[in-house]
Design an enzyme around this catalytic site. Structure first.
Site, mmCIF file in Angstrom:
data_model
loop_
_atom_site.group_PDB
_atom_site.id
_atom_site.type_symbol
_atom_site.label_atom_id
_atom_site.label_comp_id
_atom_site.label_asym_id
_atom_site.label_seq_id
_atom_site.Cartn_x
_atom_site.Cartn_y
_atom_site.Cartn_z
ATOM 1 N N ARG A 135 1.022 -1.207 0.010
ATOM 2 C CA ARG A 135 -0.032 -0.098 -0.068
ATOM 3 C C ARG A 135 0.829 1.286 -0.035
ATOM 4 O O ARG A 135 1.767 1.292 0.749
ATOM 5 C CB ARG A 135 -0.836 0.066 1.419
ATOM 6 C CG ARG A 135 -2.064 -1.050 1.309
ATOM 7 C CD ARG A 135 -2.846 -0.929 2.512
ATOM 8 N NE ARG A 135 -2.060 -1.374 3.736
ATOM 9 C CZ ARG A 135 -1.957 -0.393 4.981
ATOM 10 N NH1 ARG A 135 -2.534 0.905 4.627
ATOM 11 N NH2 ARG A 135 -1.202 -0.691 5.635
ATOM 12 N N ASN B 185 -1.448 -13.840 1.985
ATOM 13 C CA ASN B 185 -1.717 -14.370 3.256
ATOM 14 C C ASN B 185 -2.946 -13.544 4.124
ATOM 15 O O ASN B 185 -2.660 -12.957 5.239
ATOM 16 C CB ASN B 185 -0.621 -14.688 4.395
ATOM 17 C CG ASN B 185 0.391 -13.466 4.714
ATOM 18 O OD1 ASN B 185 0.379 -12.484 3.937
ATOM 19 N ND2 ASN B 185 0.972 -13.353 5.861
ATOM 20 N N LYS C 285 -9.282 -15.538 11.986
ATOM 21 C CA LYS C 285 -7.779 -15.271 11.817
ATOM 22 C C LYS C 285 -7.175 -15.599 12.936
ATOM 23 O O LYS C 285 -7.537 -15.985 14.008
ATOM 24 C CB LYS C 285 -7.934 -13.501 11.946
ATOM 25 C CG LYS C 285 -8.758 -12.734 10.970
ATOM 26 C CD LYS C 285 -8.704 -11.510 11.155
ATOM 27 C CE LYS C 285 -7.401 -10.725 11.269
ATOM 28 N NZ LYS C 285 -7.311 -9.254 11.383
ATOM 29 N N VAL C 286 -5.895 -15.947 12.504
ATOM 30 C CA VAL C 286 -4.768 -16.748 13.228
ATOM 31 C C VAL C 286 -3.429 -16.061 13.310
ATOM 32 O O VAL C 286 -3.114 -15.524 12.244
ATOM 33 C CB VAL C 286 -4.539 -17.987 12.906
ATOM 34 C CG1 VAL C 286 -3.730 -18.825 13.580
ATOM 35 C CG2 VAL C 286 -6.095 -18.938 13.225
ATOM 36 N N GLU D 280 0.736 -16.198 15.105
ATOM 37 C CA GLU D 280 1.664 -17.304 15.563
ATOM 38 C C GLU D 280 1.320 -18.062 16.817
ATOM 39 O O GLU D 280 1.033 -19.535 16.696
ATOM 40 C CB GLU D 280 3.019 -16.501 15.907
ATOM 41 C CG GLU D 280 3.897 -17.543 16.640
ATOM 42 C CD GLU D 280 4.483 -18.464 15.599
ATOM 43 O OE1 GLU D 280 4.686 -19.550 16.233
ATOM 44 O OE2 GLU D 280 4.776 -18.288 14.420
ATOM 45 N N GLY E 280 12.024 -39.069 22.039
ATOM 46 C CA GLY E 280 12.328 -40.262 21.659
ATOM 47 C C GLY E 280 12.714 -41.292 22.221
ATOM 48 O O GLY E 280 12.591 -41.325 23.498
#
Length: 415
Positions: free
Chosen positions: A38, A96, A136-137, A139, A247
């Site tokens: 913009r 995005n 909306k998401v 992090e 692990g």
């Protein structure tokens, strides 16, 4: 030397972190990334977390290297025509935006296909199709929705989000792979396609071992490598496991010399089965190598807390680097807890291009993360991020606009 993605042109409608991570990676591999911003404002991160007044922030500069910036008013009819010309010339459009934003701009998938049937449209969204797809998401929301937070931290504390940006940057990396794959398929089909990377999906992909453990827990009711075993209790869901390795080889973070004043004087230590006898020798517990309570991995599991406490008594007599030097002689897996200051000053990371010093016309010199993926035939040169609208005239000229037409478009507010 040519670059891996020479000749690929990316129309970059991304902002903040997830999308710019993706397009920066493609730019490092040689793609021509044209960042649409913009006029007067640009990507919001240009001004977020500024450390120098009226200068592009490190947040922006460290996510937008090797790109060109153009400013277009997409609400202006003439600006929309410029955007259509760009779509016709580019190979990939990456966005995005919030769900539905591209459609509201008038650039539905169908319209883009009319303009350029070879165009690949790649999107980061918070969620895939389902009950939350319009949400909306950010992090930390992605880390929570993808299963990371519920399995991070200690069992007697709340869920914890990671310092690693697995929601934003992690999803950007996933999207970059999707784009390169779609470009490869296009060489066979000649057609573009849609590529979607949902942040929840990306985080879950990085948490797959916890989904593995959920199924193990449901089947057996316990997990012997978790610190809750043998005296704690397991519920219905995978618990937080502190610093356990996750692990087959138990590991834990242990104090080193100076931990009282240095918050990073720690080392990660793994009690790998093949080197167990060497571990016993190093810490002065030679008898454990043959003691039936310690000699086998299965026998050690109920005693892990005591074992790590004894190892820690040894590590506390050494700095993390001294401990690492000794342990590496015996192939004992370990790693120092490195602070960001230590990483920034590490010469080997500068030498490999993992940490790069870049010169910026208004900011001066700053450090940034370089390309984490090294190709022998496509070396990465990290170039500074663009100033807002720096390449508008250049790109317009490449699209076939004359100087007079460019001037008229600027007067009309289209660019």
């Amino acid at each position: 030397m040519s670059k891996a993605l020479d000749g690929v042109r990316i129309l970059d409608f991304t902002h903040v972190q997830s999308g710019p991570t993706c397009t920066q990676l493609l730019a490092w591999f040689g793609a021509d990334v044209i960042k649409v911003e913009r006029a007067g404002a640009g990507d919001i991160t240009r001004e977020q977390l500024r450390d120098i007044p009226d200068v592009d922030s490190l947040y922006f500069t460290m996510l937008n290297h090797n790109k060109r910036s153009v400013t277009i008013d997409t609400k202006n009819p003439e600006g929309k025509q410029v955007l259509e010309a760009l779509i016709q010339k580019c190979d990939v459009l990456v966005e995005n935006f919030a769900p539905g934003a591209l459609d509201r701009m008038g650039f539905t998938w169908e319209r883009i296909q009319e303009l350029n049937p070879r165009m690949i449209v790649a999107s980061v969204k918070g969620f895939g199709p389902g009950p939350y797809e319009d949400c909306k998401v950010y992090e930390n929301v992605a880390q929570c929705a993808g299963g990371a937070a519920s399995t991070t931290g200690f069992d007697d504390g709340p869920p914890v989000v990671s310092g690693a940006q697995i929601g934003d940057s992690g999803t950007g990396l996933h999207l970059a792979l999707g784009i390169v794959t779609a470009l490869y398929q296009r060489t066979q089909t000649g057609r573009g396609q849609k590529v979607l990377a949902a942040m929840q999906d990306g985080v879950l992909n990085l948490c797959r071992v916890k989904l593995r453990d959920q199924q193990r827990l449901e089947r057996t009711g316990t997990m012997k490598e978790y610190p809750q075993y043998p005296n704690g209790t397991f519920g219905e869901a995978v618990p937080r496991a502190g610093n356990a390795s996750g692990g087959g080889q138990p590991g834990w973070i242990l104090k080193c010399k100076g931990w009282e004043t240095d918050p990073n004087a720690y080392i990660y230590f793994i009690t790998q089965a093949p080197v167990w006898a060497k571990i016993c020798n190093v810490i002065g517990k030679e008898e454990w190598a043959t003691d039936p309570n310690y000699a086998t991995p299965a026998a050690r599991l109920p005693h892990l807390k005591d074992i790590f406490a004894e190892i820690e008594r040894w590590t506390m007599t050494k700095t993390k680097f001294e401990a690492m030097q000794i342990l590496n002689k015996y192939d004992i897996p370990c790693g120092p807890i490195l602070s960001m200051k230590e990483i920034a000053e590490e010469p080997s990371l500068r030498k490999t291009g993992t940490i790069v010093e870049v010169d910026h016309p208004t900011r001066g010199k700053y450090l940034t993360v370089g390309n984490p993926i090294k190709l022998s035939d496509s070396p990465t040169e990290v170039k500074r991020s663009p100033l807002l609208g720096e390449h508008t005239d250049e790109v317009m000229t490449e699209l076939g606009y004359s100087p007079e037409q460019i001037s008229a478009l600027r007067t009309a507010g289209a660019i």
